[in-house]
Motif scaffolding. Structure first.
Motif, mmCIF file in Angstrom:
data_model
loop_
_atom_site.group_PDB
_atom_site.id
_atom_site.type_symbol
_atom_site.label_atom_id
_atom_site.label_comp_id
_atom_site.label_asym_id
_atom_site.label_seq_id
_atom_site.Cartn_x
_atom_site.Cartn_y
_atom_site.Cartn_z
ATOM 1 N N GLY A 95 -3.341 -2.159 -0.940
ATOM 2 C CA GLY A 95 -3.348 -2.774 0.381
ATOM 3 C C GLY A 95 -4.528 -2.365 1.233
ATOM 4 O O GLY A 95 -5.511 -3.094 1.360
ATOM 5 N N HIS A 96 -4.455 -1.172 1.819
ATOM 6 C CA HIS A 96 -5.530 -0.707 2.690
ATOM 7 C C HIS A 96 -5.422 0.789 2.968
ATOM 8 O O HIS A 96 -4.404 1.406 2.686
ATOM 9 C CB HIS A 96 -5.509 -1.472 4.028
ATOM 10 N N PHE A 97 -6.482 1.327 3.536
ATOM 11 C CA PHE A 97 -6.447 2.651 4.157
ATOM 12 C C PHE A 97 -6.373 2.367 5.653
ATOM 13 O O PHE A 97 -6.534 1.215 6.077
ATOM 14 C CB PHE A 97 -7.724 3.434 3.829
ATOM 15 N N PHE A 143 -9.760 -1.522 5.575
ATOM 16 C CA PHE A 143 -9.347 -0.423 6.454
ATOM 17 C C PHE A 143 -8.673 -1.034 7.681
ATOM 18 O O PHE A 143 -9.284 -1.854 8.368
ATOM 19 C CB PHE A 143 -10.551 0.415 6.901
ATOM 20 N N GLU A 144 -7.428 -0.636 7.901
ATOM 21 C CA GLU A 144 -6.747 -1.026 9.127
ATOM 22 C C GLU A 144 -7.199 -0.053 10.210
ATOM 23 O O GLU A 144 -7.242 1.158 9.972
ATOM 24 C CB GLU A 144 -5.225 -0.931 8.923
ATOM 25 N N ILE A 145 -7.577 -0.575 11.361
ATOM 26 C CA ILE A 145 -7.987 0.284 12.466
ATOM 27 C C ILE A 145 -6.852 0.236 13.488
ATOM 28 O O ILE A 145 -6.469 -0.851 13.938
ATOM 29 C CB ILE A 145 -9.326 -0.186 13.093
ATOM 30 N N CYS A 156 -5.196 7.879 8.365
ATOM 31 C CA CYS A 156 -3.749 8.029 8.520
ATOM 32 C C CYS A 156 -2.852 7.209 7.606
ATOM 33 O O CYS A 156 -1.642 7.384 7.657
ATOM 34 C CB CYS A 156 -3.384 7.785 9.972
ATOM 35 N N GLN A 157 -3.387 6.320 6.772
ATOM 36 C CA GLN A 157 -2.502 5.560 5.874
ATOM 37 C C GLN A 157 -3.163 5.240 4.542
ATOM 38 O O GLN A 157 -4.372 5.017 4.484
ATOM 39 C CB GLN A 157 -2.139 4.182 6.481
ATOM 40 N N VAL A 158 -2.322 5.190 3.520
ATOM 41 C CA VAL A 158 -2.694 4.560 2.257
ATOM 42 C C VAL A 158 -1.591 3.538 2.021
ATOM 43 O O VAL A 158 -0.426 3.907 1.877
ATOM 44 C CB VAL A 158 -2.725 5.566 1.087
ATOM 45 N N LEU A 207 2.090 7.452 3.449
ATOM 46 C CA LEU A 207 2.039 6.455 2.411
ATOM 47 C C LEU A 207 2.818 5.277 2.959
ATOM 48 O O LEU A 207 3.990 5.411 3.312
ATOM 49 C CB LEU A 207 2.704 7.022 1.148
ATOM 50 N N GLU A 208 2.129 4.130 3.111
ATOM 51 C CA GLU A 208 2.791 2.929 3.611
ATOM 52 C C GLU A 208 3.077 2.038 2.414
ATOM 53 O O GLU A 208 2.152 1.634 1.703
ATOM 54 C CB GLU A 208 1.876 2.202 4.613
ATOM 55 N N LEU A 209 4.345 1.777 2.152
ATOM 56 C CA LEU A 209 4.708 0.929 1.018
ATOM 57 C C LEU A 209 5.186 -0.416 1.550
ATOM 58 O O LEU A 209 5.995 -0.463 2.470
ATOM 59 C CB LEU A 209 5.823 1.584 0.191
HETATM 60 CO CO CO Z 1 -1.056 -0.144 7.477
#
Ligand code: CO
Length: 292
Positions: A95-97, A143-145, A156-158, A207-209
């Motif tokens: 998905g994104h970081f 990359f989500e900002i 802050c996220q994977v 970890l965002e699933l």
């Molecule tokens: Co996210």
């Protein structure tokens, strides 16, 4: 596979130990087609620092570590460049970081000025108030900002997509000792997401699933590799992972032990969707940092 003379842990004892183990996200490992190009992009557009870099000509690869703070206390990215390979397939599963910043508009303006690609202009999320944007790095990683008050952990996220969210939540709770921090179902957009980690969401990496309704299969590509997590005991951790994989799927891909030559003890495994995680002995990891 347990350490010498160790008695296998009972399921309850294992879970209790796992929650007491001081685990922390160390780094996300992924491949890029041009190391210098990505270093330039992350330092100029994102404000990351280049923390260390090494070239291993005998194995034909180099890597670079970048982040918003020192590796002994921050989550960072570990970029791998394989000699002669300038392109990778990201696949549909990754998905994104995410990067948290106090001003998404200013952050994105800087990315645009430096020639970076903005794929979603800054603004509130649909039906919500939090301000986000999406930008793409030179290899196509998103990359989500995220707008957030000052945080100790901007990286802050994977985000990874999974085919069975409840099973994945159980897997990461049991095998990795993570806490489920938040679970949100958005039927209007046909997805459910879960945030898992080792501390509160606004002060740590999670970890965002994501589970998209009725989608159970994704392609892995060959770009994103794994996330590394520290542990005080790779042997005990592997014993727990092994037991969890019997129940929920996934498998150990590298039995616990020292890496020849470096001597850092690690173990690695796949989750039920095939996403790879590496546990790294925390003391060995800190020693490795001192040698730089
Ligand atoms: Co996210």
């Amino acid at each position: 596979m347990s350490s010498e003379g160790a008695v296998p842990l009972s399921a309850d004892a294992a879970l209790e130990w796992s929650h007491k183990d001081k685990k922390r996200f160390l780094h996300a490992v992924y491949r890029v087609g041009d190391l210098q190009r990505t270093i330039k992009f992350y330092t100029e557009c994102f404000g990351m620092k280049l923390l260390r870099q090494r070239d291993i000509p005998e194995e034909k690869y180099s890597n670079a570590f970048l982040g918003f703070g020192p590796e002994d206390s921050h989550f960072v990215v570990e970029l791998t460049y394989n000699y002669g390979v300038d392109k990778y397939e990201i696949g549909t599963g990754f998905g994104h970081f995410a990067i948290a910043t106090e001003d998404v508009y200013k952050f994105v303006e800087n990315v645009s000025e430096k020639g970076g690609k903005v794929t979603r202009e800054p603004g509130p999320v649909k039906g919500g108030t939090s301000v986000i944007a999406f930008v793409q790095d030179p290899d196509g990683y998103l990359f989500e900002i995220i707008q957030r008050d000052h945080t100790p952990e901007p990286l802050c996220q994977v985000m990874l997509r999974v085919g069975n969210l409840d099973k994945s939540i159980r897997f990461y709770e049991k095998a990795c000792g993570m806490k489920l921090l938040r679970k949100v179902d958005r039927p209007a957009h046909k997805y459910t997401l879960a945030m898992l980690g080792y501390a509160e969401e606004h002060e740590t990496t999670v970890l965002e699933l994501t589970y998209n309704y009725d989608v159970t299969e994704y392609t892995k590509g060959n770009a994103y590799a794994q996330v590394a997590i520290s542990t005080t005991d790779v042997y005990k951790s592997a014993e727990i992972v092994n037991a969890v994989t019997q129940e929920l799927g996934g498998k150990i891909t590298r039995q616990p032990g020292p890496i020849p030559g470096i001597n850092t003890k690690i173990t690695s495994f796949l989750d039920p969707d095939g996403w790879k995680v590496v546990f790294v002995d925390n003391v060995d990891f800190l020693k490795e940092l001192e040698q730089v």
